[in-house]
Design a protein around this motif. Sequence first.
Motif, PDB file in Angstrom:
ATOM      1  N   MET A   1       0.817  -1.207   0.000  1.00  0.00           N
ATOM      2  CA  MET A   1       0.000   0.000   0.000  1.00  0.00           C
ATOM      3  C   MET A   1       0.852   1.259   0.000  1.00  0.00           C
ATOM      4  O   MET A   1       0.366   2.353  -0.172  1.00  0.00           O
ATOM      5  N   SER A   2       2.149   1.103   0.239  1.00  0.00           N
ATOM      6  CA  SER A   2       3.039   2.261   0.324  1.00  0.00           C
ATOM      7  C   SER A   2       3.098   3.026  -0.987  1.00  0.00           C
ATOM      8  O   SER A   2       3.327   4.237  -0.990  1.00  0.00           O
ATOM      9  N   VAL A   3       2.929   2.346  -2.112  1.00  0.00           N
ATOM     10  CA  VAL A   3       2.963   3.018  -3.414  1.00  0.00           C
ATOM     11  C   VAL A   3       1.883   4.089  -3.490  1.00  0.00           C
ATOM     12  O   VAL A   3       2.076   5.159  -4.086  1.00  0.00           O
ATOM     13  N   LEU A   4       0.755   3.830  -2.869  1.00  0.00           N
ATOM     14  CA  LEU A   4      -0.375   4.744  -2.962  1.00  0.00           C
ATOM     15  C   LEU A   4      -0.181   6.019  -2.152  1.00  0.00           C
ATOM     16  O   LEU A   4      -0.882   7.011  -2.383  1.00  0.00           O
ATOM     17  N   ASN A   5       0.748   5.993  -1.202  1.00  0.00           N
ATOM     18  CA  ASN A   5       0.971   7.181  -0.369  1.00  0.00           C
ATOM     19  C   ASN A   5       1.330   8.405  -1.200  1.00  0.00           C
ATOM     20  O   ASN A   5       0.958   9.533  -0.878  1.00  0.00           O
ATOM     21  N   ASN A   6       2.072   8.187  -2.279  1.00  0.00           N
ATOM     22  CA  ASN A   6       2.500   9.294  -3.135  1.00  0.00           C
ATOM     23  C   ASN A   6       1.370   9.868  -3.980  1.00  0.00           C
ATOM     24  O   ASN A   6       1.527  10.899  -4.616  1.00  0.00           O
TER      25      ASN A   6
ATOM     26  N   GLY B   1     -16.336  11.271  -7.602  1.00  0.00           N
ATOM     27  CA  GLY B   1     -17.196  10.125  -7.340  1.00  0.00           C
ATOM     28  C   GLY B   1     -16.725   8.824  -7.942  1.00  0.00           C
ATOM     29  O   GLY B   1     -17.539   7.941  -8.233  1.00  0.00           O
ATOM     30  N   TYR B   2     -15.422   8.665  -8.169  1.00  0.00           N
ATOM     31  CA  TYR B   2     -14.899   7.441  -8.770  1.00  0.00           C
ATOM     32  C   TYR B   2     -14.995   6.270  -7.784  1.00  0.00           C
ATOM     33  O   TYR B   2     -14.835   6.427  -6.572  1.00  0.00           O
ATOM     34  N   THR B   3     -15.235   5.062  -8.314  1.00  0.00           N
ATOM     35  CA  THR B   3     -15.171   3.852  -7.513  1.00  0.00           C
ATOM     36  C   THR B   3     -13.714   3.402  -7.422  1.00  0.00           C
ATOM     37  O   THR B   3     -12.836   3.910  -8.139  1.00  0.00           O
ATOM     38  N   CYS B   4     -13.443   2.401  -6.567  1.00  0.00           N
ATOM     39  CA  CYS B   4     -12.071   1.910  -6.417  1.00  0.00           C
ATOM     40  C   CYS B   4     -11.549   1.319  -7.720  1.00  0.00           C
ATOM     41  O   CYS B   4     -10.375   1.491  -8.072  1.00  0.00           O
ATOM     42  N   SER B   5     -12.397   0.610  -8.440  1.00  0.00           N
ATOM     43  CA  SER B   5     -11.960   0.026  -9.710  1.00  0.00           C
ATOM     44  C   SER B   5     -11.657   1.103 -10.737  1.00  0.00           C
ATOM     45  O   SER B   5     -10.720   0.976 -11.542  1.00  0.00           O
ATOM     46  N   GLU B   6     -12.425   2.202 -10.721  1.00  0.00           N
ATOM     47  CA  GLU B   6     -12.168   3.310 -11.645  1.00  0.00           C
ATOM     48  C   GLU B   6     -10.875   4.030 -11.278  1.00  0.00           C
ATOM     49  O   GLU B   6     -10.117   4.447 -12.165  1.00  0.00           O
ATOM     50  N   VAL B   7     -10.606   4.177  -9.972  1.00  0.00           N
ATOM     51  CA  VAL B   7      -9.341   4.778  -9.528  1.00  0.00           C
ATOM     52  C   VAL B   7      -8.174   3.901  -9.970  1.00  0.00           C
ATOM     53  O   VAL B   7      -7.141   4.391 -10.443  1.00  0.00           O
ATOM     54  N   LYS B   8      -8.330   2.602  -9.830  1.00  0.00           N
ATOM     55  CA  LYS B   8      -7.293   1.652 -10.257  1.00  0.00           C
ATOM     56  C   LYS B   8      -6.972   1.828 -11.745  1.00  0.00           C
ATOM     57  O   LYS B   8      -5.802   1.870 -12.151  1.00  0.00           O
ATOM     58  N   HIS B   9      -8.000   1.971 -12.550  1.00  0.00           N
ATOM     59  CA  HIS B   9      -7.809   2.144 -13.995  1.00  0.00           C
ATOM     60  C   HIS B   9      -7.043   3.435 -14.287  1.00  0.00           C
ATOM     61  O   HIS B   9      -6.133   3.453 -15.133  1.00  0.00           O
ATOM     62  N   VAL B  10      -7.383   4.539 -13.589  1.00  0.00           N
ATOM     63  CA  VAL B  10      -6.705   5.815 -13.804  1.00  0.00           C
ATOM     64  C   VAL B  10      -5.231   5.713 -13.410  1.00  0.00           C
ATOM     65  O   VAL B  10      -4.339   6.182 -14.133  1.00  0.00           O
ATOM     66  N   LEU B  11      -4.954   5.105 -12.275  1.00  0.00           N
ATOM     67  CA  LEU B  11      -3.572   4.985 -11.804  1.00  0.00           C
ATOM     68  C   LEU B  11      -2.730   4.130 -12.745  1.00  0.00           C
ATOM     69  O   LEU B  11      -1.545   4.418 -12.981  1.00  0.00           O
TER      70      LEU B  11
ATOM     71  N   THR C   1      -3.377   3.524 -16.122  1.00  0.00           N
ATOM     72  CA  THR C   1      -3.279   4.061 -17.480  1.00  0.00           C
ATOM     73  C   THR C   1      -2.622   5.429 -17.553  1.00  0.00           C
ATOM     74  O   THR C   1      -1.909   5.736 -18.504  1.00  0.00           O
ATOM     75  N   GLN C   2      -2.857   6.289 -16.537  1.00  0.00           N
ATOM     76  CA  GLN C   2      -2.348   7.652 -16.594  1.00  0.00           C
ATOM     77  C   GLN C   2      -1.070   7.865 -15.790  1.00  0.00           C
ATOM     78  O   GLN C   2      -0.319   8.803 -16.065  1.00  0.00           O
ATOM     79  N   TYR C   3      -0.830   7.004 -14.799  1.00  0.00           N
ATOM     80  CA  TYR C   3       0.345   7.196 -13.949  1.00  0.00           C
ATOM     81  C   TYR C   3       1.314   6.010 -13.983  1.00  0.00           C
ATOM     82  O   TYR C   3       2.335   6.029 -13.315  1.00  0.00           O
ATOM     83  N   GLY C   4       0.975   4.985 -14.759  1.00  0.00           N
ATOM     84  CA  GLY C   4       1.889   3.878 -14.993  1.00  0.00           C
ATOM     85  C   GLY C   4       2.165   2.993 -13.787  1.00  0.00           C
ATOM     86  O   GLY C   4       3.207   2.328 -13.736  1.00  0.00           O
ATOM     87  N   ILE C   5       1.282   2.954 -12.809  1.00  0.00           N
ATOM     88  CA  ILE C   5       1.478   2.101 -11.630  1.00  0.00           C
ATOM     89  C   ILE C   5       1.087   0.669 -11.995  1.00  0.00           C
ATOM     90  O   ILE C   5      -0.056   0.401 -12.372  1.00  0.00           O
ATOM     91  N   GLU C   6       2.010  -0.249 -11.879  1.00  0.00           N
ATOM     92  CA  GLU C   6       1.748  -1.630 -12.256  1.00  0.00           C
ATOM     93  C   GLU C   6       1.537  -2.540 -11.048  1.00  0.00           C
ATOM     94  O   GLU C   6       0.847  -3.557 -11.147  1.00  0.00           O
ATOM     95  N   ARG C   7       2.127  -2.206  -9.909  1.00  0.00           N
ATOM     96  CA  ARG C   7       1.994  -3.037  -8.715  1.00  0.00           C
ATOM     97  C   ARG C   7       1.566  -2.183  -7.518  1.00  0.00           C
ATOM     98  O   ARG C   7       1.900  -1.003  -7.430  1.00  0.00           O
ATOM     99  N   GLY C   8       0.819  -2.800  -6.607  1.00  0.00           N
ATOM    100  CA  GLY C   8       0.423  -2.115  -5.387  1.00  0.00           C
ATOM    101  C   GLY C   8      -0.806  -1.246  -5.515  1.00  0.00           C
ATOM    102  O   GLY C   8      -1.117  -0.468  -4.615  1.00  0.00           O
ATOM    103  N   ALA C   9      -1.529  -1.360  -6.657  1.00  0.00           N
ATOM    104  CA  ALA C   9      -2.719  -0.528  -6.863  1.00  0.00           C
ATOM    105  C   ALA C   9      -3.913  -1.390  -7.237  1.00  0.00           C
ATOM    106  O   ALA C   9      -4.690  -1.049  -8.115  1.00  0.00           O
ATOM    107  N   SER C  10      -4.071  -2.501  -6.573  1.00  0.00           N
ATOM    108  CA  SER C  10      -5.232  -3.350  -6.815  1.00  0.00           C
ATOM    109  C   SER C  10      -6.471  -2.695  -6.224  1.00  0.00           C
ATOM    110  O   SER C  10      -6.377  -1.777  -5.411  1.00  0.00           O
ATOM    111  N   THR C  11      -7.632  -3.185  -6.613  1.00  0.00           N
ATOM    112  CA  THR C  11      -8.882  -2.628  -6.107  1.00  0.00           C
ATOM    113  C   THR C  11      -8.962  -2.748  -4.588  1.00  0.00           C
ATOM    114  O   THR C  11      -9.356  -1.807  -3.891  1.00  0.00           O
TER     115      THR C  11
END
Length: 403
Positions: free
Chosen positions: A1-6, A19-29, A31-41
Amino acid sequence: MSVLNNYETIIRRLVEELGYTCSEVKHVLETQYGIERGASTSSIYQFCAARDIHRYDYSRLGREGVNAIVAAVTRSGPVCGRKVMTGMLRAAGFRLGERSVRQAQILMKPVYTQMRREGTASQMNPHVYPAEYVGQQLYMDQNEKLNDFGVTEVLASDSFSGKILGFSVMPIKNNLTIYDEIYRDICLKHGLFDQLSVDYGKEFYLCLYQQDNLQAHRTNINRPPYIQSESRQNQEAERKWVEINARVNDPIKHALCSMTNDGLLDIDDLCTKFCVSSFARRCCTTGIENLIPAWNAHTISRQGIPDVLFANHLKAARITQDLLPPANVLAADYIRHGGSLTHPKVFGNDPLDGQLDLQQQREDIFSTHYPSFENIFYSAVNGHYKVFKDALLTYIDITHRMS
């Protein structure tokens, strides 16, 4: 979860403001920020719970507060369910969940809830109209449900988000009004769409003419600048008429038909025709103006919130005002190139036509009796037709006495 702190600020904005859901936030992170690990729903859910990040602000509003808010907007009548009601509240600045709104509706207006349960299922055709981004296709359509009473409505919406972008209520459908109040206004506010989709009605000719003139300025110039199809093919804009008819047009038509059948309206009289048209158009405008923000803020299943989708995917081509001349200038150009157009007309005849001082005096006298068209409209929506009928007869009487 430490990746998400930034990314706490970004996540908080996506969840709390958009009003994004967790799955929608995951998609944004991803596709737009290139996070591949530590950003599951599940990681995002735990992260938000630990930092008190929520889509809806329950902490400031107890059950009594929710009930009070919902009670204030139940004036919208029995057709408005939890989704559109939630959209109304979002448009008013209240971030509430559909479950809380539904519970409040059951408590505050159980009769309306039962009426919705006993009503027919949604008539909206679930056919998919694919679009890749906002600005790809603009749908426009007209509604003549109240045509006999001098009311024609035209609506425009974006294909990708489902957001309603503009509308106009006029006595008789007309090219110049539709171009000025809808097409030109949308292009100046949001940009030029790649494609304009309408039916075969002649009322859209001026919009099609300008869309063709501006085709080189579009985001994607490889698409045809416009398409025309049969109304029965159920365009994107057409499907919204189901909602508008139920919440706006049907109650007004019921009241007007009842008055005609009871002999209270002589619809063959030109002065009465004008008064009915003018009065009904203002009621319809009031209803649609209140419905559009709610529609644009409500959640569409498996799609999202129109306002959010529109803001995040807008790719319409920005154009300057000089490329969009006013309707009268464009109409003259259209006629010079061989086209023919009719200018806006009234329904019936206003005996005070051309007498601006008397017209204003009529409005002032009427407003002393009925200060707000919202009260007139919502009385009809809730089945209390006496206010609507008395107000219309008052408007007709004032016009006759001043002529």
